[in-house]
Scaffold this active site. Structure first.
Site, PDB file in Angstrom:
ATOM      1  N   CYS A   1       0.858  -1.182   0.000  1.00  0.00           N
ATOM      2  CA  CYS A   1       0.000   0.000   0.000  1.00  0.00           C
ATOM      3  C   CYS A   1       0.892   1.228   0.000  1.00  0.00           C
ATOM      4  O   CYS A   1       1.514   1.560   1.018  1.00  0.00           O
ATOM      5  CB  CYS A   1      -0.918   0.011   1.218  1.00  0.00           C
ATOM      6  SG  CYS A   1      -1.982   1.461   1.241  1.00  0.00           S
TER       7      CYS A   1
ATOM      8  N   ASP B 172     -10.032   4.127  -4.195  1.00  0.00           N
ATOM      9  CA  ASP B 172      -8.896   4.829  -3.614  1.00  0.00           C
ATOM     10  C   ASP B 172      -9.057   6.328  -3.874  1.00  0.00           C
ATOM     11  O   ASP B 172      -9.238   6.749  -5.016  1.00  0.00           O
ATOM     12  CB  ASP B 172      -7.596   4.315  -4.231  1.00  0.00           C
ATOM     13  CG  ASP B 172      -6.363   4.740  -3.456  1.00  0.00           C
ATOM     14  OD1 ASP B 172      -6.400   5.786  -2.778  1.00  0.00           O
ATOM     15  OD2 ASP B 172      -5.344   4.027  -3.533  1.00  0.00           O
TER      16      ASP B 172
ATOM     17  N   GLY C 267      -0.464   4.572  -4.677  1.00  0.00           N
ATOM     18  CA  GLY C 267       0.985   4.458  -4.733  1.00  0.00           C
ATOM     19  C   GLY C 267       1.482   3.204  -5.424  1.00  0.00           C
ATOM     20  O   GLY C 267       2.370   3.259  -6.291  1.00  0.00           O
TER      21      GLY C 267
END
Length: 348
Positions: free
Chosen positions: A100, A263, A268
């Protein structure tokens, strides 16, 4: 007014948390104190143990009434890697992730501010965080007292798992996707191929289409990871504006992961995987920086491939991703044993 540290009579304090966000995507950090906590000789073993024996903790942290269906959390655990002062297990509404990026950016700050890194350097400190996919190093501004919000990290080796794969998506017919790995596997395609616009279409329409692609890829394409097959699963689908060729202008995307979670950040690990795909296709070169925009919040990450690497037989790259992380609060969560919903619930 209740005194600091007050707890309701008869309630049991279960966990204390620190809340942050990176580009709008929430992160609920559990610094420790779970009794019992995740156990096992390796981080992946602790991840398995938490899912099998402590999943009620995940539900308590991320589901209603303490969270929501798009909530995200990280439980800090010991790492068996000497270079990593901390390990992290990543929790979401459906289960557990392997990587994550938005969490790594936030955890880099928390590790410094929380005193988890011995003798951090100035003006920037390196923090190696042991993630289920492997060690990821965050680089955090540090003045000796407080961390800065602009953080960057260097990924595990990221690679193009497959390019130009045709899948049959119910309601959309045959569409072509790319599959990239950036600590987690994602399918990528332009929203236009599904008759949508990532910048202007309704979020629910984007979510429904991305979820249909995810399920189609899961059924029709077998993933493989050379290090550990426990990492070989499709985490979600990222719909883009199709602007994959190098440009100084931002490119916009939306990531729909796990059980149709959205998200809020540009994602990322998704930026990592997308950079790996663009490098594989010859669309960017080493150290060419691109800017990625979240279609839901407008928040920005930057990403660039910083060096070539290998992951098994895959030609890979290490990707640098940067973004801003901020604190939003702290909390002590309690349960009353007679509460039938004490460990949370989910509404679809």
């Amino acid at each position: 007014m209740a005194a600091a540290g007050w707890l309701p009579p008869g309630a049991r304090a279960v966990v204390r948390v620190v809340d942050m966000h990176t580009g709008g995507e929430p992160l609920r950090i559990v610094p420790g104190g779970l009794e019992p906590g995740p156990a096992g000789p390796t981080l992946l073993a602790r991840r398995r143990h938490m899912g099998a024996a402590l999943d009620h903790v995940r539900r308590l942290l991320v589901q209603e009434p303490r969270g929501h269906r798009d909530m995200y959390a990280a439980v800090l655990v010991p790492s068996e890697l000497p270079a990593a002062p901390l390990g992290a297990l990543f929790l979401h509404g459906q289960g557990y992730s392997t990587m994550c990026g938005h969490a790594v950016l936030a955890l880099g700050r928390f590790a410094l501010d929380g005193g988890l890194v011995p003798a951090p350097s100035r003006p920037e400190a390196a923090v190696t965080i042991h993630c289920p996919c492997g060690p990821v190093t965050a680089f955090v501004p540090w003045d000796g007292q407080r961390s800065g919000s602009r953080v960057r990290f260097h990924s595990v080796p990221a690679f193009a798992a497959a390019a130009d794969v045709t899948v049959d998506v119910p309601g959309h017919g045959k569409v072509v996707v790319d599959i990239g790995y950036g600590g987690a596997f994602y399918a990528f395609l332009s929203a236009e191929r599904l008759g949508l616009d990532v910048c202007s279409s309704k979020t629910q329409d984007l979510v429904d289409a991305a979820s249909a692609v995810t399920e189609a890829v899961k059924r029709q394409f077998k993933l493989h990871h050379p290090d550990n097959e426990e990492l070989a699963f499709l985490y979600g689908t990222i719909l883009t504006d199709g602007k994959d060729a190098f440009s100084d202008e931002p490119t916009t995307n939306i990531c729909v992961f796990a059980d149709a979670q959205v998200d809020r950040s540009p994602t990322g690990s998704g930026v990592t995987a997308r950079i790996a795909l663009q490098y594989h296709k010859g669309l960017i070169q080493l150290n060419q920086s691109r800017t990625f925009r979240s279609s839901s919040t407008g928040s920005l990450f930057t990403g660039k491939a910083v060096k070539e690497a290998k992951c098994g037989d895959y030609n890979a790259v290490v990707v640098e991703v940067s973004g801003e992380a901020f604190y939003t609060g702290t909390a002590t969560f309690v349960v009353e044993e007679e509460d039938p919903l004490k460990y949370g619930f989910s509404v679809k």
